[in-house]
Design a protein around this motif. Structure first.
Motif, PDB file in Angstrom:
ATOM      1  N   SER A 340      32.193  31.652  43.245  1.00 56.91           N
ATOM      2  CA  SER A 340      33.652  31.726  43.439  1.00 56.91           C
ATOM      3  C   SER A 340      34.340  32.449  42.295  1.00 56.91           C
ATOM      4  CB  SER A 340      34.225  30.314  43.600  1.00 56.91           C
ATOM      5  OG  SER A 340      33.923  29.538  42.455  1.00 56.91           O
ATOM      6  N   GLU A 341      33.785  32.405  41.117  1.00 59.39           N
ATOM      7  CA  GLU A 341      34.452  32.992  39.956  1.00 59.39           C
ATOM      8  C   GLU A 341      34.146  34.472  39.820  1.00 59.39           C
ATOM      9  OE1 GLU A 341      33.207  30.713  36.660  1.00 59.39           O
ATOM     10  OE2 GLU A 341      34.176  28.848  37.332  1.00 59.39           O
ATOM     11  N   GLY A 342      33.269  35.030  40.629  1.00 58.28           N
ATOM     12  CA  GLY A 342      32.966  36.441  40.561  1.00 58.28           C
ATOM     13  C   GLY A 342      31.758  36.755  39.723  1.00 58.28           C
ATOM     14  N   VAL A 343      31.424  35.949  38.725  1.00 55.92           N
ATOM     15  CA  VAL A 343      30.266  36.163  37.876  1.00 55.92           C
ATOM     16  C   VAL A 343      29.350  34.952  38.007  1.00 55.92           C
ATOM     17  CG1 VAL A 343      29.443  36.585  35.535  1.00 55.92           C
ATOM     18  CG2 VAL A 343      31.622  37.555  36.297  1.00 55.92           C
ATOM     19  N   MET A 344      28.073  35.210  38.267  1.00 56.87           N
ATOM     20  CA  MET A 344      27.107  34.130  38.444  1.00 56.87           C
ATOM     21  C   MET A 344      26.733  33.544  37.082  1.00 56.87           C
ATOM     22  SD  MET A 344      23.370  34.392  40.253  1.00 56.87           S
ATOM     23  CE  MET A 344      24.084  35.035  41.745  1.00 56.87           C
ATOM     24  N   SER A 345      26.538  32.251  37.062  1.00 59.47           N
ATOM     25  CA  SER A 345      26.131  31.601  35.826  1.00 59.47           C
ATOM     26  C   SER A 345      24.683  31.973  35.497  1.00 59.47           C
ATOM     27  CB  SER A 345      26.276  30.088  35.966  1.00 59.47           C
ATOM     28  OG  SER A 345      25.371  29.616  36.963  1.00 59.47           O
ATOM     29  N   ARG A 346      24.295  31.724  34.260  1.00 61.21           N
ATOM     30  CA  ARG A 346      22.968  32.118  33.815  1.00 61.21           C
ATOM     31  C   ARG A 346      21.894  31.313  34.530  1.00 61.21           C
ATOM     32  NH1 ARG A 346      22.564  32.771  27.408  1.00 61.21           N
ATOM     33  NH2 ARG A 346      20.562  33.584  28.150  1.00 61.21           N
ATOM     34  N   LYS A 347      22.143  30.018  34.753  1.00 59.57           N
ATOM     35  CA  LYS A 347      21.142  29.204  35.446  1.00 59.57           C
ATOM     36  C   LYS A 347      20.973  29.660  36.898  1.00 59.57           C
ATOM     37  CE  LYS A 347      21.632  24.989  32.708  1.00 59.57           C
ATOM     38  NZ  LYS A 347      21.939  23.522  32.751  1.00 59.57           N
ATOM     39  N   GLN A 348      22.075  29.941  37.558  1.00 64.41           N
ATOM     40  CA  GLN A 348      21.983  30.413  38.929  1.00 64.41           C
ATOM     41  C   GLN A 348      21.288  31.766  39.005  1.00 64.41           C
ATOM     42  OE1 GLN A 348      26.097  30.315  40.083  1.00 64.41           O
ATOM     43  NE2 GLN A 348      25.925  28.263  40.990  1.00 64.41           N
ATOM     44  N   ALA A 349      21.612  32.654  38.086  1.00 58.98           N
ATOM     45  CA  ALA A 349      20.987  33.974  38.082  1.00 58.98           C
ATOM     46  C   ALA A 349      19.495  33.871  37.778  1.00 58.98           C
ATOM     47  CB  ALA A 349      21.674  34.863  37.043  1.00 58.98           C
ATOM     48  N   LEU A 350      19.152  32.975  36.851  1.00 59.97           N
ATOM     49  CA  LEU A 350      17.733  32.807  36.534  1.00 59.97           C
ATOM     50  C   LEU A 350      16.968  32.229  37.730  1.00 59.97           C
ATOM     51  CD1 LEU A 350      15.446  32.931  34.487  1.00 59.97           C
ATOM     52  CD2 LEU A 350      16.141  30.666  33.661  1.00 59.97           C
ATOM     53  N   GLY A 351      17.548  31.236  38.375  1.00 60.97           N
ATOM     54  CA  GLY A 351      16.888  30.673  39.555  1.00 60.97           C
ATOM     55  C   GLY A 351      16.720  31.695  40.664  1.00 60.97           C
ATOM     56  N   GLN A 352      17.772  32.510  40.881  1.00 65.53           N
ATOM     57  CA  GLN A 352      17.673  33.550  41.902  1.00 65.53           C
ATOM     58  C   GLN A 352      16.638  34.592  41.519  1.00 65.53           C
ATOM     59  OE1 GLN A 352      19.251  33.252  44.600  1.00 65.53           O
ATOM     60  NE2 GLN A 352      19.298  35.244  45.629  1.00 65.53           N
TER      61      GLN A 352
END
Length: 934
Positions: A340-352
């Motif tokens: 929702s904020e436009g930038v993915m968090s580091r944990k979410q990006a790492l998991g993806q």
């Protein structure tokens, strides 16, 4: 310096340290980039070459994936990984790099730089045949040797399938000429009929037959070329056990073995060519099975040619092009993350990123198999995919995914749910992480022996195994040939026996300690042992609850007891579930027994072919040296020993030694063939022992269910007794109420009567004493009579009832008879009865006379026919014996109707005789008896 276990961050589960057991995995998965060069330089040269080959292979594969289509699995996963990398750089604030820029090869001057790019791709080698390796093994004079022009050394030399299908002799090793003492072995890593036809055609320097060409030529004329002789329908396409409408997993070759003569002009007495099709057991991970099934399904959908599906596919591809969505492969879901904020968090990006990397790795492993399916699955002749245990037996089923995940091996290798107290402290969870669900597969061995010096085999490998697979059949075969003794492989038959033995001994080789391969026998033994334990526990529980139910019954605790013991005894669901599991185990064992029996049939036929080819060579013809052992061998082979006193046909020692060597080699090969059959019999006996154990457990469960059924009958009988007792109690209660009613009803009636104040009862002034004197005697009499009639079951009551019935019957019968006689009805009825009897007698006489007349006429006709038959018989006999006189019958005895004579007199050459025509005259003419005359 070498630790006893691997580091916690190492991807390899093999213990290693400075003494590296898996340098490739440790180099790529354990070490950071700063330590890779130092570790690489400390390795020996062969380990460095392994790492370099793996890096080169990865670079080539990445190069192909960059230009592959997005509708493939690998292309879609690559696009997802690039997106995940971009999201990771955006979340961490790092600078993106070019996609898939890889470090230079280990040991190069540009170590650690990001500038090395892939070389330009050669479109000429885009075919899947150029990416699949075909192992090549040579033996010369019984010793291993390297193949000129191929990299590596024996037995790890390989060429591509494209080279084996090439028509260039300089490129294709199977077309090159070799010495007579060289044995060649080529392996095709898939059951692809097109490959097999092409390689056999290249061996004979012919062109590959056109699709359906072999069948057409076999119907129109006799095959002329050697390739056509080897691939006759009876030895090739005619052995396929599927049709166009069958499921893809139903494709397989029937178990078959035969020797083939390739001479189109004359049949060879001992053919040097042989073909063998044999099923065998192997394994696969459940994930690999699922991926292969999904890809087969997707390839089947893509092979449809309807216009509507083509239009839908075009729309689908257009939508993906516009939205840059490349997740068209249905077997790997596309995981999107909404931020929702436009930038993915580091944990979410790492998991993806990690999820995309795992999906990409899986797609890279199966990329070659996917292309192989797309190119050869629905062509003519087709590719035969691998089959699971249930697909091999239930070929008509459309989907066997549920049955495949109900295998004993799958249940034994799948983590079981348990109550976990935390990942860090739960040893069961740490152990379950390393478990991989596996299933049993049924693969096929295709083998051709060409001219007794070249062997071609074809059997599949596990799904997506681009990396070394210790449990692979050909890997085990290469290891066995690498450590073979000198002279062990002296002929093509020796090598063929080793190949057949390796494919047959999967799951039964105790010497293998591979942890990835499931221990089939141990898993089935454990499953049967577990069911036997549960059956024993269920039997003990049955006895306990039976004892509790008997104790409750003895204590008469039917009302206060909750009947829990009886509920357990009447519940057969636990035993039914156990019996179902035993039936599933027995079903799988029977399927494997069937596979082994098919192997036994094929092997026995193959051994017969070997005996036919090697028996002449196994005979010892050297005079004066026949020992007792060789004589016994000759007797066993059915060969007569030669006379020791004959002249020696050999004058050259070299020829004599060569003959002795051939004789010993042939005998050793025949002995190995016999040993192979004995080993197979032992494996079948081991499976039969498992089947017997499962049958014993199933029989015990059936006995337990029978006991439960009998106990249910006992419980029902007890419940019936309980109900009878309750009914008796209720009857007693009703009896009490009846007694009270009998006693008080007359009293109540009398009290009511005297309470009416009637004028007839002394003008309503009757004293109480008088009322009581009247009430009690009358009531006592009524009560006494009621009790006698209600409760007396003796002779008095029965006699009274009989007396009443007799009196009523006497009065009724007397009155009715008096009325019937006095009214005249009896006389009229009597006269009518007499008249009816007379008419019935007259009717009998008339009808009897008519029947007698008809019977008499029938007898007369039979007599006339018998007389004519006897006359004809007498004439015929007289004619045969040349007599002049003919039988004459008296006119008086012609059988006139109504004649009282029961005999017919016949006169003729044979004298006078009587023909008995009484009751015997009614027999057929063939049974007429001639009796001497009186």
């Amino acid at each position: 310096m070498a630790p006893s276990h691997s580091p916690s961050t190492c991807l390899s589960d093999i213990p290693h340290g400075n003494l590296v057991l898996d340098p490739v995995v440790h180099f790529n998965g354990c070490l950071p980039a700063a330590k890779q060069r130092r570790f690489y330089e400390s390795l020996p040269r062969d380990s460095q070459e392994r790492i370099s080959r793996v890096h080169t292979k990865i670079l080539e594969l990445r190069q192909r994936l960059e230009t592959t289509h997005h509708d493939s699995s690998a292309g879609a996963r690559l696009h997802e990984f690039n997106q995940a990398m971009s999201q990771w750089y955006a979340a961490t604030g790092r600078r993106p790099r070019a996609p898939y820029a890889s470090p230079a090869k280990p040991g190069s001057s540009s170590w650690g730089s990001q500038s090395e790019r892939y070389p330009p791709r050669q479109e000429a080698e885009d075919s899947v045949d150029s990416h699949i390796k075909a192992p090549v093994i040579y033996f010369k004079n019984g010793l291993p040797c390297d193949v000129p022009g191929l990299s590596k050394t024996f037995p790890h030399q390989k060429t591509t399938v494209a080279d084996l299908l090439s028509e260039d002799p300089a490129r294709n090793p199977i077309m090159q000429q070799t010495d007579d003492d060289v044995i060649r072995y080529f392996h095709l890593p898939a059951n692809n009929m097109a490959w097999a036809e092409g390689v056999i055609a290249r061996y004979y320097h012919d062109r590959r037959p056109e699709p359906d060409g072999l069948l057409h030529k076999s119907r129109s004329r006799r095959p002329q070329s050697k390739t056509e002789m080897m691939l006759q329908p009876g030895y090739w396409q005619g052995q396929q056990n599927f049709d166009v409408d069958s499921e893809v997993h139903a494709r397989h070759m029937r178990p078959f073995c035969a020797s083939i003569s390739v001479d189109p002009m004359a049949a060879e007495p001992t053919p040097k060519n042989a073909v063998l099709f044999m099923p065998y057991l192997h394994w696969e991970t459940d994930r690999g099975r699922f991926r292969s099934a999904e890809i087969i399904k997707d390839v089947g959908k893509r092979s449809l040619n309807s216009i509507s599906e083509l239009v839908d596919r075009a729309k689908h591809q257009l939508a993906h092009t516009e939205t840059q969505d490349t997740t068209s492969a249905p077997w790997v879901p596309h995981h999107t993350v909404t931020v929702s904020e436009g930038v993915m968090s580091r944990k979410q990006a790492l998991g993806q990123l990690l999820r995309a990397a795992a999906a990409l790795l899986e797609a890279m492993d199966s990329h070659v198999e996917e292309k192989l399916m797309m190119e050869y699955l629905h062509v003519e002749p087709p590719l035969h995919p691998r089959r699971t245990l249930d697909q091999a037996y239930y070929g008509a089923l459309r989907n066997t995914g549920t049955r495949d995940r109900d295998q004993v091996v799958y249940r034994g290798t799948t983590p079981q749910p348990h109550e976990c107290i935390g990942m860090e402290v739960c040893p069961q969870c740490n152990e379950d992480i390393r478990k991989t669900p596996r299933v049993i597969m049924v693969d096929q061995l295709w083998m051709w022996i060409l001219d007794e010096k070249t062997i071609i085999t074809s059997f599949p490998r596990r799904w997506g195994r681009n990396r070394p697979d210790p449990s692979a059949i050909h890997k085990s075969l290469r290891t066995r040939l690498q450590y073979a003794r000198d002279g062990e492989i002296s002929s093509a038959y020796d090598l063929a026996l080793v190949i057949v033995d390796e494919t047959s001994r999967v799951f039964f080789d105790r010497a293998k300690t591979n942890r990835s391969q499931p221990n089939l026998v141990e898993l089935f033994t454990a499953a049967i042992r577990d069911l036997t334990y549960k059956q024993t526990a269920a039997f003990d529980q049955f006895l306990i609850y039976t004892h509790l139910a008997g104790r409750d019954y003895k204590r008469q605790r039917f009302v206060s007891s909750d009947n829990s013991s009886q509920n357990h005894l009447l519940n057969i669901n636990p035993e039914g579930e156990l019996l179902k599991e035993v039936k599933d185990i027995m079903d799988e064992l029977h399927i494997m027994m069937r596979i082994k029996e098919q192997q036994q049939t094929v092997m026995e036929t193959f051994v017969k072919h070997i005996r036919r080819a090697l028996t002449p060579l196994a005979r010892s013809r050297r005079p004066g040296t026949a020992t007792q052992a060789s004589a016994a061998w000759d007797i066993a082979l059915g060969v007569a020993s030669l006379d020791a006193g004959g002249d020696s046909p050999y004058t050259d020692d070299t020829a004599r030694h060569r003959e002795e060597h051939q004789c010993q080699t042939a005998r050793r090969t025949l002995a190995r063939a016999d040993t192979l059959l004995l080993d197979l019999n032992e494996r079948i006996a081991e499976l039969r022992a498992l089947v017997q154990n499962a049958q014993n457990t199933a029989a015990a469960l059936k006995d337990l269910l029978t006991l439960k059924q009998q106990q249910a009958g006992v419980i029902e009988a007890r419940e019936a007794v309980k109900q009878a007792q309750l009914t008796l109690k209720q009857g007693q209660s009703i009896m009490i109420f009846t007694l009270v009613t009998i006693v008080f009803l007359p009293l109540s009636f009398c009290a009511s009567l005297f309470g009416m104040n009637a004028a007839e009862l002394n003008d309503g002034h009757l004293p109480l004493s008088d009322e009581l004197r009247l009430m009690f005697p009358i009531s006592a009499g009524i009560i006494f009579l009621s009790l006698i009639l209600a409760f007396s079951r003796g002779v008095f009551t029965n006699s009274g009832v009989a007396l009443v019935r007799s009196a009523v019957s006497f009065m009724w019968n007397t009155a009715w008879t008096w009325l019937w006689v006095r009214s005249g009805g009896f006389v009229v009825g009597r006269e009518l009865m007499v008249t009816a009897n007379r008419l019935r007698e007259r009717e009998g006489k008339v009808t009897g006379g008519m029947k007698a007349e008809v019977l008499r006429r029938e007898k007369n006709l039979e007599r006339m026919r018998a007389a004519g038959h006897v006359k004809a018989l007498t004439r015929q006999r007289g004619a045969v014996e040349g007599g002049v006189g003919r039988g004459m019958a008296s006119p008086a005895s012609e059988g006139i109707p109504g004649s009282p004579s029961p005999f017919l007199v016949v006169r003729g050459r044979f004298g006078e005789g009587d023909v008995e025509l009484g009751e015997r005259g009614r027999k057929p003419s063939s049974q007429i008896h001639l009796v001497p005359g009186r």
